[in-house]
Design a protein around this motif. Sequence first.
Motif, PDB file in Angstrom:
ATOM      1  N   ARG A  47       3.823  15.653  -4.988  1.00  0.00           N
ATOM      2  CA  ARG A  47       5.187  15.418  -4.505  1.00  0.00           C
ATOM      3  C   ARG A  47       6.130  15.087  -5.662  1.00  0.00           C
ATOM      4  O   ARG A  47       7.286  15.508  -5.664  1.00  0.00           O
ATOM      5  CB  ARG A  47       5.196  14.312  -3.462  1.00  0.00           C
ATOM      6  N   LYS A  48       5.619  14.346  -6.655  1.00  0.00           N
ATOM      7  CA  LYS A  48       6.445  14.015  -7.817  1.00  0.00           C
ATOM      8  C   LYS A  48       6.796  15.280  -8.594  1.00  0.00           C
ATOM      9  O   LYS A  48       7.939  15.457  -9.019  1.00  0.00           O
ATOM     10  CB  LYS A  48       5.711  13.028  -8.718  1.00  0.00           C
ATOM     11  N   ARG A  51       9.499  17.136  -6.739  1.00  0.00           N
ATOM     12  CA  ARG A  51      10.832  16.542  -6.925  1.00  0.00           C
ATOM     13  C   ARG A  51      11.402  16.892  -8.289  1.00  0.00           C
ATOM     14  O   ARG A  51      12.583  17.240  -8.402  1.00  0.00           O
ATOM     15  CB  ARG A  51      10.761  15.020  -6.764  1.00  0.00           C
ATOM     16  N   GLU A  52      10.571  16.789  -9.323  1.00  0.00           N
ATOM     17  CA  GLU A  52      11.066  17.093 -10.670  1.00  0.00           C
ATOM     18  C   GLU A  52      11.384  18.580 -10.822  1.00  0.00           C
ATOM     19  O   GLU A  52      12.352  18.944 -11.484  1.00  0.00           O
ATOM     20  CB  GLU A  52      10.055  16.634 -11.708  1.00  0.00           C
ATOM     21  N   GLU A  55      14.669  19.171  -9.136  1.00  0.00           N
ATOM     22  CA  GLU A  55      15.751  18.656  -9.975  1.00  0.00           C
ATOM     23  C   GLU A  55      16.051  19.610 -11.130  1.00  0.00           C
ATOM     24  O   GLU A  55      17.205  19.866 -11.449  1.00  0.00           O
ATOM     25  CB  GLU A  55      15.364  17.277 -10.506  1.00  0.00           C
TER      26      GLU A  55
END
Length: 66
Positions: A47-48, A51-52, A55
């Motif tokens: 999930r991280k 997100r990155e 972005e």
Amino acid sequence: MNIAIREKPLKLLWLEALKRRLFEEDPDFSYYNEQFRRFDAGYAGERKVDREWLELVMSLYFFSVT
């Protein structure tokens, strides 16, 4: 742009339910607790990265539009 929403893997849901149902005195509790911890950490890492990645893509899109 298509954004895939990552859902919890079935194995993680299964381990979560099993962990709730086992007693801490059960001989297999520590094994399943460790498996749950590993899968949960892996899911959090995925999930991280999502997100990155989102972005990064959004910032590249913003700079290419202007």
